[in-house]
Design a protein around this motif. Sequence first.
Motif, PDB file in Angstrom:
ATOM      1  N   GLU A   1     -23.746 -22.106  95.076  1.00 36.70           N
ATOM      2  CA  GLU A   1     -23.486 -20.622  95.145  1.00 36.70           C
ATOM      3  C   GLU A   1     -24.869 -20.157  96.319  1.00 36.70           C
ATOM      4  OE1 GLU A   1     -22.868 -17.711  92.702  1.00 36.70           O
ATOM      5  OE2 GLU A   1     -20.779 -17.711  92.844  1.00 36.70           O
ATOM      6  N   LYS A   2     -26.011 -20.680  95.868  1.00 36.82           N
ATOM      7  CA  LYS A   2     -27.233 -20.596  96.496  1.00 36.82           C
ATOM      8  C   LYS A   2     -27.566 -20.954  98.018  1.00 36.82           C
ATOM      9  CE  LYS A   2     -29.366 -23.654  93.278  1.00 36.82           C
ATOM     10  NZ  LYS A   2     -30.010 -23.774  92.301  1.00 36.82           N
TER      11      LYS A   2
ATOM     12  N   ALA B   1     -27.785 -13.091 100.562  1.00 37.16           N
ATOM     13  CA  ALA B   1     -28.439 -12.560  99.438  1.00 37.16           C
ATOM     14  C   ALA B   1     -27.456 -12.134  98.395  1.00 37.16           C
ATOM     15  CB  ALA B   1     -29.351 -11.445  99.819  1.00 37.16           C
ATOM     16  N   ARG B   2     -27.358 -12.764  97.116  1.00 41.25           N
ATOM     17  CA  ARG B   2     -26.790 -12.380  96.078  1.00 41.25           C
ATOM     18  C   ARG B   2     -27.493 -11.989  94.718  1.00 41.25           C
ATOM     19  NH1 ARG B   2     -21.441 -16.367  95.777  1.00 41.25           N
ATOM     20  NH2 ARG B   2     -20.881 -16.394  98.059  1.00 41.25           N
TER      21      ARG B   2
ATOM     22  N   PRO C   1     -33.419 -14.757  89.724  1.00 38.73           N
ATOM     23  CA  PRO C   1     -33.866 -14.552  88.371  1.00 38.73           C
ATOM     24  C   PRO C   1     -34.644 -13.263  88.122  1.00 38.73           C
ATOM     25  CG  PRO C   1     -34.895 -16.510  89.601  1.00 38.73           C
ATOM     26  CD  PRO C   1     -33.989 -15.742  90.688  1.00 38.73           C
ATOM     27  N   GLN C   2     -34.140 -12.800  87.209  1.00 38.74           N
ATOM     28  CA  GLN C   2     -34.799 -11.527  86.458  1.00 38.74           C
ATOM     29  C   GLN C   2     -36.142 -12.037  85.621  1.00 38.74           C
ATOM     30  OE1 GLN C   2     -33.660  -8.511  87.566  1.00 38.74           O
ATOM     31  NE2 GLN C   2     -32.145  -9.672  88.808  1.00 38.74           N
ATOM     32  N   GLU C   3     -36.941 -11.089  85.554  1.00 42.55           N
ATOM     33  CA  GLU C   3     -38.248 -11.424  84.813  1.00 42.55           C
ATOM     34  C   GLU C   3     -37.989 -11.589  83.301  1.00 42.55           C
ATOM     35  OE1 GLU C   3     -41.012  -8.297  84.850  1.00 42.55           O
ATOM     36  OE2 GLU C   3     -40.748  -7.990  87.216  1.00 42.55           O
ATOM     37  N   GLY C   4     -36.571 -11.206  82.592  1.00 41.53           N
ATOM     38  CA  GLY C   4     -36.627 -11.661  81.180  1.00 41.53           C
ATOM     39  C   GLY C   4     -35.563 -12.892  81.126  1.00 41.53           C
TER      40      GLY C   4
END
Length: 66
Positions: free
Chosen positions: A49-50, A55-56, A61-64
């Motif tokens: 997918e990447k 842009a998805r 990645p989120q910080e958490g």
Amino acid sequence: MAIKVEHELHERRRGRNSGVGLLLVGFVAIVFGLTVVKVLQLGEAKQFEKFDHVARPQIIPQEGDQ
């Protein structure tokens, strides 16, 4: 009054056209077979997918997450 006499040229053309048709069918079968093998070997589609240059937000990645 229909013309029913076939010249030997028509017979040769029919044979040649049959050969070209068989070659085309063979080529299509090879391409289809290669496509099926490639799709079956891809495995998990989410890993690709990447790489589609879109842009998805769901794959950033989120910080958490780590």
